[in-house]
Structures are given as C-alpha cells and as structure tokens.
Design a protein around this motif. Structure first.
Motif, mmCIF file in Angstrom:
data_model
loop_
_atom_site.group_PDB
_atom_site.id
_atom_site.type_symbol
_atom_site.label_atom_id
_atom_site.label_comp_id
_atom_site.label_asym_id
_atom_site.label_seq_id
_atom_site.Cartn_x
_atom_site.Cartn_y
_atom_site.Cartn_z
ATOM 1 N N CYS A 1 27.666 0.097 49.702
ATOM 2 C CA CYS A 1 29.115 0.143 49.467
ATOM 3 C C CYS A 1 29.755 1.177 50.404
ATOM 4 N N LYS B 1 31.287 -4.223 50.234
ATOM 5 C CA LYS B 1 30.102 -4.115 49.376
ATOM 6 C C LYS B 1 29.114 -5.190 49.815
ATOM 7 N N ASP B 2 27.955 -4.746 50.251
ATOM 8 C CA ASP B 2 26.910 -5.624 50.752
ATOM 9 C C ASP B 2 27.435 -6.663 51.757
ATOM 10 N N TYR C 1 28.496 -1.113 58.642
ATOM 11 C CA TYR C 1 27.456 -1.684 57.767
ATOM 12 C C TYR C 1 26.120 -1.799 58.519
ATOM 13 N N LYS D 1 22.611 0.478 58.013
ATOM 14 C CA LYS D 1 21.257 -0.079 57.834
ATOM 15 C C LYS D 1 20.244 0.589 58.748
ATOM 16 N N LEU E 1 22.686 -2.464 46.851
ATOM 17 C CA LEU E 1 23.909 -2.935 47.485
ATOM 18 C C LEU E 1 24.560 -1.781 48.234
ATOM 19 N N LYS F 1 30.381 -7.761 52.274
ATOM 20 C CA LYS F 1 31.571 -8.549 51.892
ATOM 21 C C LYS F 1 32.756 -7.615 51.662
ATOM 22 N N GLU G 1 31.227 5.534 43.848
ATOM 23 C CA GLU G 1 30.293 4.442 44.189
ATOM 24 C C GLU G 1 30.099 4.286 45.698
#
Ligand code: KG4
Ligand code: ZN
Length: 339
Positions: A4, A21-22, A312, A316, A2, A24, A72
């Motif tokens: 974060c 987180k992922d 995000y 990736k 996931l 969302k 995290e």
C-alpha cells in the motif's frame, strides 16, 4: 503481503495524491491550478504557493476516497524531477515529513519514467521491450523500454515539446492555457485545410518551434486581409495545426519502430489524451501490425497514479531514496541507445 503506497506529484501545475494497493489505484486526486489561465502560462512562484495550499486537502480527499488510514501506508512516493524547482520542493518536503512521521521509506520517482509507467495502470500491459512516445507539455521523447523503470532515449525534441506547440499556437489563436484540449475539441468540427511546412530533423528527433513561427506568419498575413480571419476559421485552423503536430509525431514514431524492430507501441503524457493522436495511432497499428497501449484519460495528463505505479516496482526491489535527496529541475532518462 499487499503493498500500500501513497504518491505525491507536484512538478508543475497539478497537485495530485494517489493511493495504490497491490498495483491498483484506490484514489487518484488531481487538483489542477486554475490561476495559470489568467497569465497564459505557468508562473513558477504561483505554482509553488498553490501546491502549499492544496497539499493537505488533496491528501485528506485521497485518504477518504481510498478509505485508507495513514497507518496502513508502507512507503511514500514522490516526484523528484524534472519540473519546477519550487513546485517539486513543496511535494518533496511534504513527502519527507510524512515518511519521517510514519517511519516508512521514501521512494523517488522520475516524472518522465512515470508517464511511461502509466501504461501499467491498464489491465492490458505492454510486454518488454516496447517503444513509447512520451508527449507532454515539457517533453517529447521516444523511448525503448526494456523493464519497469528501465528505458533508453532514442530521440527527443530539439526545441519545443509537442504539448508546448499546442499551447503556444493555441495562444496565437486566442485560446486559454493550456490550449491542447481546446484545440482537440474545436478540431472535431474543423477540417485540416491549411498546410504548414513540417520540420525535417535528423535521426529520431523532433522540432516544433518552426511550426509555431510558420503559423504566426500565416496568421499575420491573413489578418491583414481579414481581421476576423481567426474567429471565422478557428475550427479549421485547430484541425490544421493538430494535423501538423500529429503527423510529425507519427512519422518519427513509425521510423523508430522500424529501425528498432519494435511492434509493441505505447503513447503517454498529456498529448496522448488527444483524440486525433489516439485514432491515428490505431490506424497505424492496423497498417504496421503493431500492438498499441494507451493510458486511460485520467492518467495521460499529470497525476500521482503514475508516480505510485512507478514506485510500486521500485518498492518490490527495495529501491528506497536517501533522506537527503533534493529536487531536480532536469532529470534525464538513460542516454541515447545506439542501434
Ligand atoms: O503531461 P502533462 O500533463 O504535463 C507535463 O508533464 O508537461 O502535459 C500537459 C500538456 C499541455 O501542453 C496540454 O496542452 C497537453 O498536454 N494536452 C493536450 C490534450 N490534453 C492535454 N494536447 C492535445 N490534445 C489534448 N487533448
Ligand atoms: Zn507530465
């Protein structure tokens, strides 16, 4: 695994921190600076000072809301521009500090791309390619979006932005800054009785400064006859101004959709919160067989949620920023795409 991320937005008068987180949003805290109401517009130095003041409390609130520990977080995303240099520098310096202290990468985000990317915070997301009308306080742009964070400018305003038109005309009407949402609210109980000349601009561009001048002269004339003209007609004036701006936005948007054969249409930015624009775009969708994508209200005006979702997709692809990056007052999106 996931993903974060923590994202920071400080390009103008909102200090915002989001945790994603992922894909969302777990928290999207926005601290809007009230000081600018007093001056009828954003005073850059005041904005920078307020960002300094709000940054750590906003971070604490975001971490508490998301129930996430800083350890995290896997990367820090931050708005690099466009915006007010002093305001951006506060966010960037804070982001660099966090990235260094936590030993995690930094991701830089273009604020205008992020407004478009706010559409990806919805459950129903647009397929590529799609057309997006970004309407904020500083920009009005028509973009062809071909991939996450890949977009081409089709047209833009040649002078004032749509949000700026709302704010400047609102000031003429005696409304507080920023006036957009006040005009929206007052227009609900008014009628668009007053007609103003709408600028015709070549290509897929916009111009809003003529409207402001035309409203100014109109008001000056009316006030000579009746000094209470504005207060007695405020709701109709708001409805008329709003209708003029929304009509201009929609005419060129429709032209762009036809010219580029695009049927998936998004709107983004502060003015996309406007209730009349939202209903008008729905009715245009029915007439033109479009699929419409509109951000939730929370993600229309400036927010770090949109910075996080933009980051995000960069995370990736491992698109990380150099530690030496500086703020950019102007940060253009890809050049005009020829048909
Ligand atoms: O995207 P944004 O928060 O900031 C910039 O990136 O500039 O947009 C702020 C703009 C302001 O001009 C404000 O008056 C306008 O969005 N705005 C609205 C509404 N809510 C915010 N304009 C019309 N109707 C609204 N409901
Ligand atoms: Zn914005």
């Amino acid at each position: 695994m996931l993903i974060c991320l923590l994202a920071i937005e400080s390009s103008c008068d909102d200090t915002s921190i989001a945790i994603l987180k992922d894909g969302k949003v777990l928290a999207n805290i926005i601290s809007t600076q009230k000081i600018h109401e007093k001056y009828g517009g954003v005073v850059p130095e005041n904005a920078s000072r307020q960002h300094m003041e709000s940054m750590i409390p906003t971070l604490r609130e975001a971490l508490a809301k998301a129930q996430i520990n800083l350890t995290e977080i896997q990367a820090i995303a931050v708005t690099r521009g466009p915006g007010l240099i002093g305001a951006l520098v506060v966010g960037l310096a804070f982001a660099k500090g966090l990235s260094l202290a936590l030993n995690i990468p930094l991701i830089e985000v273009n604020h205008l791309e992020a407004h478009v990317m706010s559409l990806f915070l919805n459950d129903r997301v647009p397929p590529f390619p799609f057309l997006c009308l970004t309407v904020s306080g500083g920009h009005t742009q028509l973009l062809k979006v071909t991939d996450h964070n890949t977009m081409y400018l089709l047209g833009q305003t040649l002078d004032d932005a749509a949000g700026e038109a709302f704010d400047k005309i609102g000031k003429l009407l005696g409304l507080p800054y920023p006036a957009g949402h006040h005009i929206d609210r007052l227009a609900k109980t008014g009628q668009p009785l007053f007609k103003f000349t709408l600028a015709k601009v070549a290509g897929l561009n916009y111009s809003f400064s003529g409207l402001k001048t035309s409203v100014l002269y109109f008001l000056q004339n009316k006030l000579k006859e009746n000094k209470n003209f504005i207060t007695e007609n405020l709701n109709d004036l708001c409805a008329s101004v709003q209708e003029a701006i929304i009509t201009m936005l929609c005419v060129t948007l429709t032209k762009a959709a036809k010219q580029f054969h695009l049927t998936h249409i998004g709107i983004a930015g502060g003015v996309s919160a406007n209730s009349r624009l939202r209903t008008k775009i729905q009715s245009l969708a029915e007439d033109n067989h479009w699929n419409i994508y509109i951000p939730q209200l929370e993600y229309c005006t400036d927010n770090a949620g949109m910075i996080a979702i933009s980051a995000y997709y960069k995370f990736k692809k491992s698109e990380f920023a150099d530690e030496k990056i500086t703020a950019l007052a102007r940060y253009t999106i890809s050049p005009i795409l020829q048909e």
